[in-house]
Design a protein around this motif. Structure first.
Motif, PDB file in Angstrom:
ATOM      1  N   HIS A  41     -67.572 -29.463 -37.137  1.00 45.71           N
ATOM      2  CA  HIS A  41     -66.854 -28.563 -38.253  1.00 45.71           C
ATOM      3  C   HIS A  41     -64.914 -28.752 -38.201  1.00 45.71           C
ATOM      4  O   HIS A  41     -63.925 -28.463 -38.680  1.00 45.71           O
ATOM      5  CB  HIS A  41     -67.138 -26.992 -37.657  1.00 45.71           C
ATOM      6  N   LEU A  44     -63.575 -31.457 -39.125  1.00 48.42           N
ATOM      7  CA  LEU A  44     -62.897 -31.445 -41.103  1.00 48.42           C
ATOM      8  C   LEU A  44     -62.169 -30.635 -41.061  1.00 48.42           C
ATOM      9  O   LEU A  44     -61.646 -30.422 -42.357  1.00 48.42           O
ATOM     10  CB  LEU A  44     -64.539 -30.723 -41.398  1.00 48.42           C
ATOM     11  N   GLY A  48     -59.345 -32.090 -42.925  1.00 50.62           N
ATOM     12  CA  GLY A  48     -58.489 -31.593 -44.289  1.00 50.62           C
ATOM     13  C   GLY A  48     -57.406 -30.906 -44.381  1.00 50.62           C
ATOM     14  O   GLY A  48     -56.293 -30.985 -45.701  1.00 50.62           O
ATOM     15  N   LEU A 105     -60.704 -35.130 -51.933  1.00 49.68           N
ATOM     16  CA  LEU A 105     -61.703 -34.759 -50.830  1.00 49.68           C
ATOM     17  C   LEU A 105     -61.940 -33.753 -50.336  1.00 49.68           C
ATOM     18  O   LEU A 105     -62.515 -32.975 -49.467  1.00 49.68           O
ATOM     19  CB  LEU A 105     -60.903 -36.348 -49.862  1.00 49.68           C
ATOM     20  N   VAL A 106     -60.185 -33.717 -50.382  1.00 44.87           N
ATOM     21  CA  VAL A 106     -59.679 -31.800 -49.333  1.00 44.87           C
ATOM     22  C   VAL A 106     -60.868 -30.503 -50.204  1.00 44.87           C
ATOM     23  O   VAL A 106     -61.654 -29.698 -49.808  1.00 44.87           O
ATOM     24  CB  VAL A 106     -58.624 -30.553 -49.806  1.00 44.87           C
ATOM     25  N   ILE A 109     -64.101 -31.003 -49.117  1.00 42.12           N
ATOM     26  CA  ILE A 109     -64.462 -30.681 -47.367  1.00 42.12           C
ATOM     27  C   ILE A 109     -64.297 -29.353 -47.665  1.00 42.12           C
ATOM     28  O   ILE A 109     -65.278 -27.731 -47.460  1.00 42.12           O
ATOM     29  CB  ILE A 109     -63.248 -30.861 -47.004  1.00 42.12           C
ATOM     30  N   TYR A 112     -68.105 -27.838 -49.053  1.00 33.52           N
ATOM     31  CA  TYR A 112     -68.911 -27.869 -48.488  1.00 33.52           C
ATOM     32  C   TYR A 112     -68.274 -26.306 -47.350  1.00 33.52           C
ATOM     33  O   TYR A 112     -70.046 -25.368 -46.950  1.00 33.52           O
ATOM     34  CB  TYR A 112     -68.850 -29.075 -47.147  1.00 33.52           C
ATOM     35  N   THR A 162     -58.993 -21.641 -42.191  1.00 34.65           N
ATOM     36  CA  THR A 162     -59.831 -22.635 -41.069  1.00 34.65           C
ATOM     37  C   THR A 162     -60.470 -21.592 -40.118  1.00 34.65           C
ATOM     38  O   THR A 162     -61.531 -21.515 -39.668  1.00 34.65           O
ATOM     39  CB  THR A 162     -58.391 -23.247 -39.610  1.00 34.65           C
TER      40      THR A 162
END
Length: 296
Positions: A41, A44, A48, A105-106, A109, A112, A162
């Motif tokens: 995490h 990631l 990100g 891709l961001v 992430i 997820y 975050t």
């Protein structure tokens, strides 16, 4: 090979340290709350953040090339883009696809963590995507939005996003850290617009350096910079920030020098570039020292 190099240059890798520092603030707040995320995490959220920053840089470079701004701008180490596409025009499509692919891709992430943490991430994640996609073509046409959007993206969106992604809570410390990032990053983008103002005006941009003039913009930038330290000091005095966060005040003398000198060097390119360089160092060191202070 030259086109690949152009794509890498268009991501402006020398500026990408800002993103992990802002995400690092969120990570440090999570640690301060005794919430210790696993390695996956942690990687990631940092990845990100870097990819989001790279995406906005790539899309900005593509749009500035299409609008002709790249051909008008006098590049400095701190403004005016990378110059990759004027030197390698054939890489324009690759830069666009790299920007969109990086943004995908961001989003992956983000999805997820949305699945993991639930809806609280949805608003921040959607705001981040909107900022990336609209910054160059639309936000730069509004002086107030152009001032606030970078700070919102790196402050509330990245720092608070975050914290939520790592399973921590949004407390007063989290909000204060996101405000510091907002002030510093908005100041950074504002001060870096000063050398580009005339070129930006010719392609229809309307930021505060254009609408209010460089001197008023420099005074506002100084106010934003010093306000960030005021927020840190207020956090220390109210025990919202832990005592070790006093480390973040170490760059304050340099920040005071930047604030004092900036209005005086507007018409002197070399001296202005020196102030811009020190300003970057002040911002990055302040964020890094905040991360350290929160983690101790």
């Amino acid at each position: 090979m030259s086109e690949t190099i152009a794509v890498v240059r268009a991501s402006r890798p020398n500026f990408l340290l800002l993103a992990p520092l802002c995400a690092g603030l969120g990570l440090a707040v999570a640690w301060q709350q005794d919430q210790h995320p696993g390695l996956l995490h942690t990687v990631l959220v940092l990845l990100g953040a870097v990819l989001a920053h790279a995406a906005v840089n790539l899309l900005n470079e593509y749009d500035d090339f299409r609008s002709g701004l790249d051909l008008l701008t006098r590049r400095t180490p701190f403004s005016g883009g990378s110059g990759a596409l004027p030197e390698t025009p054939s890489a324009a499509r690759q830069v666009l696809w790299a920007g969109l692919g990086t943004l995908a891709l961001v989003a992956a992430i983000g999805l997820y963590f949305l699945w993991l943490r639930g809806l609280p991430l949805l608003i921040l994640g959607a705001a981040g995507l909107v900022l990336v996609l609209t910054y160059t073509r639309w936000i730069t046409r509004s002086p107030l939005l152009c001032l606030l959007a970078p700070g919102i993206g790196f402050g509330p969106v990245m720092v608070l996003g975050t914290i939520i992604a790592l399973g921590a809570r949004l407390d007063a410390t989290a909000l204060l850290c996101s405000l510091v990032a907002l002030l510093l990053v908005s100041e950074l983008l504002l001060i870096n617009q000063i050398p580009d103002a005339e070129a930006d005006r010719k392609v229809g941009r309307r930021h505060l350096v254009i609408t209010q003039g460089p001197r008023k913009a420099s005074l506002l930038a100084s106010g934003l910079l010093l306000s960030a330290y005021g927020v840190i000091l207020a956090g220390l005095l109210t025990s919202t920030l832990p005592p070790w966060t006093t480390l973040a005040l170490i760059p304050l003398p340099a920040a005071l020098w930047v604030s004092r000198m900036l209005p005086e060097v507007l018409d002197h390119a070399e001296r202005l570039h020196a102030v811009l360089g020190l300003n970057v160092a002040v911002l990055l060191s302040t964020l890094a020292l905040m991360c350290v202070g929160l983690s101790l």
